[in-house]
Design a protein around this motif. Sequence first.
Motif, short mmCIF file in Angstrom:
data_model
loop_
_atom_site.label_atom_id
_atom_site.label_comp_id
_atom_site.label_asym_id
_atom_site.label_seq_id
_atom_site.Cartn_x
_atom_site.Cartn_y
_atom_site.Cartn_z
N ILE A 122 0.85 -1.20 0.00
CA ILE A 122 0.00 0.00 0.00
C ILE A 122 0.88 1.24 0.00
O ILE A 122 1.54 1.55 0.99
CB ILE A 122 -0.95 -0.02 1.21
N THR A 123 0.92 1.92 -1.14
CA THR A 123 1.84 3.05 -1.29
C THR A 123 1.15 4.41 -1.20
O THR A 123 1.80 5.42 -0.94
CB THR A 123 2.58 2.95 -2.64
N HIS A 124 -0.16 4.45 -1.42
CA HIS A 124 -0.88 5.73 -1.41
C HIS A 124 -2.30 5.54 -0.87
O HIS A 124 -2.80 4.42 -0.86
CB HIS A 124 -0.98 6.31 -2.83
N GLU A 125 -2.90 6.65 -0.49
CA GLU A 125 -4.30 6.64 -0.08
C GLU A 125 -4.93 7.95 -0.50
O GLU A 125 -4.34 9.02 -0.30
CB GLU A 125 -4.40 6.46 1.45
N VAL A 126 -6.09 7.89 -1.13
CA VAL A 126 -6.79 9.12 -1.53
C VAL A 126 -8.29 8.98 -1.25
O VAL A 126 -8.81 7.86 -1.24
CB VAL A 126 -6.61 9.45 -3.04
N PRO A 127 -8.98 10.11 -1.00
CA PRO A 127 -10.43 10.03 -0.89
C PRO A 127 -11.04 9.75 -2.27
O PRO A 127 -10.42 10.03 -3.30
CB PRO A 127 -10.83 11.41 -0.38
#
Length: 321
Positions: A293-298
């Motif tokens: 898991i490298t990123h998180e966005v809404p």
Amino acid sequence: KGQNPVFPRILGHEAAGIVESVGEGVTDLKAGDHVLPVFTGECKECRHCKSEESNMCDLLRINTDRGVMLEDQKSRFSINGKPIYHFVGTSTFSEYTVCHVGSVAKINPLAPLDKVCILSCGISTGLGATLNVAKPPKGSTVAVFGLGAVGLAAAEGARMAGASRIIGVDLVPSRFELAKKFGVTDFVNPKEHSKPVQEVIVEMTDGGVDRSVECTGNVNAMISAFECVHDVWGVAVLVGVPHKDAEFKTHPMNLLNERTLKGTFFGNYKPRSDLPSVVEKYMNKELELEKFITHEVPFAEINKAFDLMLKGEGLRCIITM
């Protein structure tokens, strides 16, 4: 590509969620259960589901053209009275979705949903391709073609199986540094060699690797993956989905010399029967998911996630609804 356009529809096929309610006749699940919706199902009643050798359910295997529920051939989504169609039985880019019971795997309620969601497709596919299909013996050599999330999951499987050497093959040199976290020991960029990459690997490994896993969907990589395994005991597993007009060509002697070529779908996992145990591998710290898991966005910024994917900058980007 290769799909009939069914619009408008709610896309998305990797997720984790909590059952809000169940319909008539559903006995395996109840409100409050923690689940992974899966793009291919397990009805538990067809010949495939009853066979220990198959995970390709007759009723619920992936169908990109179907945009409705099986029960009544109608959609459960609408806007202003007009239907919005489903996608591969999951439609996860939504706060609420409706799935067939056979496409939902009940998991440990203590598992963090924002981590185990990635087990509902790509990570399980790569992991299972190695552990369930290639089955590398301890101390063996494994080549992985394509170091995206699925390929790195295949490498993770090789690491868990105790492979002594894991050779990563990719056209993007920057991927090698990250791949080391997944057990990759050697890196080969086909662009840096004047001869076919399978010949390079055969030379590196004194006759070929024991196992190879192809995770690109490029038919030339598939051929290389097959031709780089050792004769007699070498096994090559194809994971990537090729272009619809692609043809696999190799000399028949490669097979007569007792190499084995296999395909796999969803890592040969039966979704409802097997996924709970994959979640437990994470809970027992045998399998690390955080590094995928490298990123998180809404959800409102989902296009950023697509940009990251197209640039090859991320592995898995978690979308929060």
